[in-house]
Write a protein that holds these residues in place. Structure first.
Motif, PDB file in Angstrom:
ATOM      1  N   GLY A   2      52.559  28.410  61.218  1.00 41.40           N
ATOM      2  CA  GLY A   2      51.341  28.363  60.419  1.00 41.40           C
ATOM      3  C   GLY A   2      50.109  28.715  61.225  1.00 41.40           C
ATOM      4  O   GLY A   2      49.259  29.494  60.779  1.00 41.40           O
ATOM      5  N   ARG A  42      49.456  31.304  56.411  1.00 37.31           N
ATOM      6  CA  ARG A  42      50.026  30.376  55.428  1.00 37.31           C
ATOM      7  C   ARG A  42      51.197  30.946  54.640  1.00 37.31           C
ATOM      8  O   ARG A  42      52.104  30.208  54.297  1.00 37.31           O
ATOM      9  CB  ARG A  42      48.942  29.850  54.494  1.00 37.31           C
ATOM     10  CG  ARG A  42      48.389  30.868  53.553  1.00 37.31           C
ATOM     11  CD  ARG A  42      47.399  30.228  52.581  1.00 37.31           C
ATOM     12  NE  ARG A  42      46.948  31.238  51.666  1.00 37.31           N
ATOM     13  CZ  ARG A  42      45.724  31.681  51.601  1.00 37.31           C
ATOM     14  NH1 ARG A  42      44.812  31.170  52.390  1.00 37.31           N
ATOM     15  NH2 ARG A  42      45.399  32.611  50.742  1.00 37.31           N
ATOM     16  N   GLU A  43      51.189  32.243  54.336  1.00 37.73           N
ATOM     17  CA  GLU A  43      52.296  32.799  53.560  1.00 37.73           C
ATOM     18  C   GLU A  43      53.609  32.708  54.325  1.00 37.73           C
ATOM     19  O   GLU A  43      54.627  32.247  53.800  1.00 37.73           O
ATOM     20  CB  GLU A  43      52.025  34.259  53.166  1.00 37.73           C
ATOM     21  CG  GLU A  43      50.892  34.437  52.183  1.00 37.73           C
ATOM     22  CD  GLU A  43      49.531  34.532  52.868  1.00 37.73           C
ATOM     23  OE1 GLU A  43      49.481  34.641  54.106  1.00 37.73           O
ATOM     24  OE2 GLU A  43      48.518  34.462  52.154  1.00 37.73           O
ATOM     25  N   THR A  93      54.595  28.980  54.914  1.00 36.15           N
ATOM     26  CA  THR A  93      55.139  28.334  53.718  1.00 36.15           C
ATOM     27  C   THR A  93      56.595  28.746  53.514  1.00 36.15           C
ATOM     28  O   THR A  93      57.446  27.911  53.203  1.00 36.15           O
ATOM     29  CB  THR A  93      54.298  28.687  52.482  1.00 36.15           C
ATOM     30  OG1 THR A  93      52.937  28.310  52.726  1.00 36.15           O
ATOM     31  CG2 THR A  93      54.797  27.972  51.249  1.00 36.15           C
ATOM     32  N   TYR A 150      51.964  25.351  54.768  1.00 31.92           N
ATOM     33  CA  TYR A 150      50.798  25.882  54.059  1.00 31.92           C
ATOM     34  C   TYR A 150      49.499  25.364  54.684  1.00 31.92           C
ATOM     35  O   TYR A 150      48.576  26.146  54.942  1.00 31.92           O
ATOM     36  CB  TYR A 150      50.854  25.498  52.576  1.00 31.92           C
ATOM     37  CG  TYR A 150      49.688  26.030  51.788  1.00 31.92           C
ATOM     38  CD1 TYR A 150      49.677  27.350  51.357  1.00 31.92           C
ATOM     39  CD2 TYR A 150      48.593  25.230  51.494  1.00 31.92           C
ATOM     40  CE1 TYR A 150      48.603  27.854  50.649  1.00 31.92           C
ATOM     41  CE2 TYR A 150      47.518  25.724  50.786  1.00 31.92           C
ATOM     42  CZ  TYR A 150      47.532  27.028  50.358  1.00 31.92           C
ATOM     43  OH  TYR A 150      46.463  27.527  49.664  1.00 31.92           O
ATOM     44  N   GLY A 193      48.893  26.864  58.036  1.00 26.57           N
ATOM     45  CA  GLY A 193      48.540  28.267  57.870  1.00 26.57           C
ATOM     46  C   GLY A 193      47.101  28.481  57.442  1.00 26.57           C
ATOM     47  O   GLY A 193      46.522  29.541  57.697  1.00 26.57           O
ATOM     48  N   LEU A 194      46.500  27.478  56.799  1.00 26.13           N
ATOM     49  CA  LEU A 194      45.091  27.592  56.411  1.00 26.13           C
ATOM     50  C   LEU A 194      44.175  27.698  57.631  1.00 26.13           C
ATOM     51  O   LEU A 194      43.095  28.277  57.550  1.00 26.13           O
ATOM     52  CB  LEU A 194      44.675  26.390  55.556  1.00 26.13           C
ATOM     53  CG  LEU A 194      45.261  26.326  54.151  1.00 26.13           C
ATOM     54  CD1 LEU A 194      44.846  25.024  53.476  1.00 26.13           C
ATOM     55  CD2 LEU A 194      44.837  27.520  53.324  1.00 26.13           C
ATOM     56  N   GLU A 209      44.911  29.285  60.416  1.00 23.50           N
ATOM     57  CA  GLU A 209      45.298  30.433  61.249  1.00 23.50           C
ATOM     58  C   GLU A 209      44.119  31.308  61.658  1.00 23.50           C
ATOM     59  O   GLU A 209      44.001  31.710  62.809  1.00 23.50           O
ATOM     60  CB  GLU A 209      46.347  31.266  60.504  1.00 23.50           C
ATOM     61  CG  GLU A 209      46.864  32.426  61.304  1.00 23.50           C
ATOM     62  CD  GLU A 209      46.478  33.763  60.709  1.00 23.50           C
ATOM     63  OE1 GLU A 209      46.580  34.761  61.441  1.00 23.50           O
ATOM     64  OE2 GLU A 209      46.088  33.820  59.545  1.00 23.50           O
TER      65      GLU A 209
END
Length: 164
Positions: A43, A48-49, A52, A82, A85-86, A88
């Protein structure tokens, strides 16, 4: 396609180590959650993709390997991937402090989500006992493993451009 095979191989190796080797080494209550550390590193480094998706597959593999209630690890790992990843695009990826802080937060969130789902399913949870015997030892082990795993994922993600 190459990266898909790399991630699939990494997940398979990680679950094999986590399900077979680590229980032989760590016989106490808490054990390192290397899959969680892998999801958090993914992440922070890949977004995020991807995190996840990695969290989803890591959780499913862990659910199959553990034999516990199916879906607990899938939901928690996917949510943590997720959330990690926010961050990143907002973090300095080469930082050594970043993976440590992220794994501390992720370990608490993973445990909180899992325990909340168990409560919703009607299981009785002894919070103090779970904190002392499971979550804190797992947190300590995850902190030990987070920097090497973060560096590995950094090299996988950025290849020869890595400065880490």
């Amino acid at each position: 396609m190459r990266m898909l095979l790399v991630w699939a191989g990494l997940l398979i190796i990680t679950i094999a180590v986590q399900a077979v080797l680590l229980p032989l080494i760590f016989t106490g209550g808490g054990k390192p959650d290397i899959l969680l550390t892998l999801v958090v590193a993914c992440g922070l480094l890949a977004g995020r993709e991807q995190a996840t998706g990695i969290g989803f597959f890591a959780g499913i593999i862990q659910d199959f390997a553990s034999g516990n209630i199916f879906g607990l690890n899938t939901l928690s790992k996917m949510a943590i991937g997720y959330l990690a990843g926010l961050a990143e695009r907002k973090v300095f990826k080469e930082s050594v402090v970043l993976p440590v802080l992220a794994i501390i937060i992720a370990t608490f969130l993973n445990s909180a989500v899992t325990q909340a789902l168990l409560l919703l399913l009607g299981y009785k949870i002894e919070f103090i006992s779970m904190l002392r015997n499971q979550m804190l030892p797992t947190l300590g082990y995850n902190i030990l493993f987070c920097i090497p795993i973060h560096r590995l994922i950094y090299r996988i993600t950025f290849g020869n451009r890595s400065q880490f």
